[in-house]
Design a protein around this motif. Structure first.
Motif, PDB file in Angstrom:
ATOM      1  N   LEU A 132     -20.783 -50.446  49.648  1.00  0.00           N
ATOM      2  CA  LEU A 132     -20.422 -50.202  48.253  1.00  0.00           C
ATOM      3  C   LEU A 132     -18.980 -50.591  47.962  1.00  0.00           C
ATOM      4  CD1 LEU A 132     -22.177 -46.782  47.578  1.00  0.00           C
ATOM      5  CD2 LEU A 132     -22.684 -48.954  46.457  1.00  0.00           C
ATOM      6  N   GLN A 134     -17.421 -53.068  48.971  1.00  0.00           N
ATOM      7  CA  GLN A 134     -17.209 -54.515  48.965  1.00  0.00           C
ATOM      8  C   GLN A 134     -17.392 -55.138  47.587  1.00  0.00           C
ATOM      9  OE1 GLN A 134     -19.819 -56.160  51.983  1.00  0.00           O
ATOM     10  NE2 GLN A 134     -19.137 -54.679  53.524  1.00  0.00           N
ATOM     11  N   ASP A 135     -17.754 -54.334  46.606  1.00  0.00           N
ATOM     12  CA  ASP A 135     -17.954 -54.836  45.234  1.00  0.00           C
ATOM     13  C   ASP A 135     -18.894 -56.043  45.194  1.00  0.00           C
ATOM     14  OD1 ASP A 135     -16.243 -52.910  44.191  1.00  0.00           O
ATOM     15  OD2 ASP A 135     -14.481 -54.179  44.461  1.00  0.00           O
ATOM     16  N   ASN A 136     -19.956 -55.945  45.938  1.00  0.00           N
ATOM     17  CA  ASN A 136     -20.927 -57.028  46.010  1.00  0.00           C
ATOM     18  C   ASN A 136     -22.010 -56.792  44.976  1.00  0.00           C
ATOM     19  OD1 ASN A 136     -22.720 -59.045  46.660  1.00  0.00           O
ATOM     20  ND2 ASN A 136     -22.763 -58.597  48.859  1.00  0.00           N
ATOM     21  N   SER A 137     -21.908 -57.456  43.848  1.00  0.00           N
ATOM     22  CA  SER A 137     -22.851 -57.231  42.744  1.00  0.00           C
ATOM     23  C   SER A 137     -24.265 -57.676  43.086  1.00  0.00           C
ATOM     24  CB  SER A 137     -22.373 -57.969  41.490  1.00  0.00           C
ATOM     25  OG  SER A 137     -22.285 -59.369  41.732  1.00  0.00           O
ATOM     26  N   SER A 138     -24.390 -58.588  44.054  1.00  0.00           N
ATOM     27  CA  SER A 138     -25.728 -59.086  44.403  1.00  0.00           C
ATOM     28  C   SER A 138     -26.610 -57.983  44.985  1.00  0.00           C
ATOM     29  CB  SER A 138     -25.618 -60.236  45.414  1.00  0.00           C
ATOM     30  OG  SER A 138     -25.112 -59.778  46.653  1.00  0.00           O
ATOM     31  N   PHE A 140     -27.225 -55.300  43.747  1.00  0.00           N
ATOM     32  CA  PHE A 140     -27.908 -54.612  42.650  1.00  0.00           C
ATOM     33  C   PHE A 140     -28.852 -55.531  41.884  1.00  0.00           C
ATOM     34  CE2 PHE A 140     -24.087 -52.289  43.631  1.00  0.00           C
ATOM     35  CZ  PHE A 140     -24.518 -50.976  43.673  1.00  0.00           C
ATOM     36  N   SER A 141     -29.064 -56.732  42.424  1.00  0.00           N
ATOM     37  CA  SER A 141     -30.035 -57.654  41.829  1.00  0.00           C
ATOM     38  C   SER A 141     -31.374 -57.501  42.542  1.00  0.00           C
ATOM     39  CB  SER A 141     -29.539 -59.097  41.954  1.00  0.00           C
ATOM     40  OG  SER A 141     -29.431 -59.466  43.318  1.00  0.00           O
ATOM     41  N   ARG A 343     -32.030 -53.448  47.390  1.00  0.00           N
ATOM     42  CA  ARG A 343     -31.251 -54.303  48.276  1.00  0.00           C
ATOM     43  C   ARG A 343     -30.188 -53.507  49.033  1.00  0.00           C
ATOM     44  NH1 ARG A 343     -29.312 -59.859  46.239  1.00  0.00           N
ATOM     45  NH2 ARG A 343     -29.470 -60.214  48.476  1.00  0.00           N
TER      46      ARG A 343
END
Length: 460
Positions: A132, A134-138, A140-141, A343
């Motif tokens: 969380l 890492q600010d990885n928006s992927s 949440f896809s 994911r």
């Protein structure tokens, strides 16, 4: 018969019992040891090889479990019936019965429960927080409908190393629970809607295929698993089996019967085997038996597994490995089904496995469940005069079969009167004298207390 086994005692070489196991297995598979050949006793072989008797016991035990050897009480060990199966010639009843209704059970010998006291919550939480941060928006896809490729790659590697499976990441579909994957499989199988299930079998699988409108044939079992002659008579095109530890009988299907099952599938172009490998991680004698898929050379095995038993039921991550022809049908027609596993959960599980936490957790759980398994067997010693005990050395449950003719309903009811929950073996309404006793979710104290009450309930 003398066995000329050259053992390598150098540091870093395979364990001695594995070397003995590999040598004998290869001799049998190569046709150099004929069916029925008598083996030296464990004592004599241990003396000849100058190793401990325990080492030979482990090797023989593994070979017996896989069907390469047959143990005949009072006689010894003999080569099993695997010659023709390795191709050496070239060298609907409804589940209606109800369990007693009890407001609250004091002890539940559930076969599905796991020991959550051993789960590394702090490690799981740490991985989750790290992802969380890492600010990885992927994350949440929706992602790939089959599941993240990196997770599928990790699962494929794990299955190859632990189960001997030959599965590529492309063949895997990740889903939230086996029921979802069976629903997806129902679409993929299309017109192959006649399925054979072991009798007795896993209730949820029976109900799932029934709800899909499949024609269901229940095929009787013997001590080696599903009877192939009865499977052939059924006319089914799909066979659903649990060869590594059948539920609810606890039977481990030996190599000979596995090869017979594959031969049945190979005799029909549209025949497939669904291998449910639900709790193969937990085996307490010898090493894990390779899965059926690992010896499938014709692409006939549909492999299904889950992390619910190995980690926790709430993880809800299962996986389906499709043979190439069925994979093509899935990719052409059903990839519009979105992945049902978030994911974030996929990434957490992958990291948990890649960093070695999963393997360490499995090792802890094997020790934990083996201790409970051995303790429960010890507590059940007084039962042996009135009951046959089965399902040993694997999984998280044992079976008790009444010698005096008492039915499973009578046994379940007698236990329920004292607020102890045990489970009937046969959910399809057939006469049975066997109950299931699970121990995965119970403490040693609960096992001891529960068995003491069962002694009273069953008049032991």
């Amino acid at each position: 018969m003398d066995l000329m086994i050259q053992l390598d005692t150098k540091r870093g070489s395979a364990h001695l019992y594995e070397q003995i196991y590999d040598y004998i297995k290869n001799e049998i598979k190569g046709g150099r040891l004929p069916r029925g050949e008598k083996f030296p006793s464990t004592r004599i072989l241990a003396q000849n090889l100058q190793v401990s008797r325990t080492t030979v016991d482990l090797a023989y035990g593994q070979l017996v479990s896989e069907g390469y050897l047959e143990a005949k009480p009072g006689s010894g060990y003999y080569v099993g019936n695997v010659r023709e199966l390795y191709g050496f010639d070239e060298l609907n009843r409804q589940p209606t019965r109800q369990r007693p209704t009890v407001e609250k059970y004091e002890i539940d010998f559930s076969t599905a429960a796991v020991d959550m006291e051993q789960f590394p919550f702090s490690t799981w939480r740490k991985i989750n927080r790290s992802l969380l941060s890492q600010d990885n928006s992927s994350l949440f896809s929706l992602g790939d409908p089959q599941g993240d490729y990196s997770l599928r790659e990790t699962i494929a590697g794990y299955l190859h190393g632990s189960r001997g499976a030959h599965i590529s990441p492309e063949q895997l579909v990740v889903g939230a629970g086996n029921e979802y994957l069976l629903l997806l499989l129902e679409k993929i199988l299309r017109d192959r809607r006649h399925i054979a299930l072991e009798s007795p079998t896993y209730q949820k699988a029976f109900l799932s295929f029934q709800s899909f409108g499949f024609q269901i044939s229940t095929v009787p079992m013997d001590r080696q698993g599903m009877r192939i002659d009865e499977l052939e008579k059924s006319g089914a095109r799909i066979a659903y089996v649990m060869p590594s530890h059948q539920y609810p009988t606890g039977i481990v299907m030996p190599i000979g019967r596995r090869q017979e099952l594959l031969s049945w599938a190979n005799r029909g172009q549209d025949r497939y085997i669904i291998e449910d490998d639900h709790d193969s991680e937990f085996r307490y004698k010898g090493k894990p038996i390779p899965c059926l898929q690992s010896i499938d050379s014709e692409g006939k095995v549909i492999y299904i597994g889950t992390f619910s038993k190995a980690i926790a039921p709430a993880i809800r991550v299962s996986f389906l490995a499709l043979p190439r022809p069925l994979l093509k049908i899935y990719q052409e027609n059903y990839r519009f089904f979105s992945s049902t596993v978030p994911r974030m959960d996929q990434s957490t599980l992958r990291q948990f496995m890649v960093e070695g936490h999963f393997e360490r957790h499995l090792n802890r759980m094997r020790k934990c469940y083996r201790a409970k398994h051995d303790f429960l067997l010890q507590q059940l010693r007084p039962f042996r005069r009135q009951f046959l005990i089965g399902g040993e050395n694997a999984g998280t449950f044992l079976t008790l079969t009444a010698r005096d003719g008492r039915t499973q309903e009578e046994l379940v009811a007698a236990a329920a009167e004292r607020k102890i929950r045990v489970y009937p073996m046969d959910v399809q309404g057939k006469d049975s004298h066997t109950i299931l006793i699970g121990y995965g979710g119970l403490s040693m104290e609960e096992i001891e207390r529960g068995v003491a009450v069962l002694r009273e309930a069953f008049g032991i």
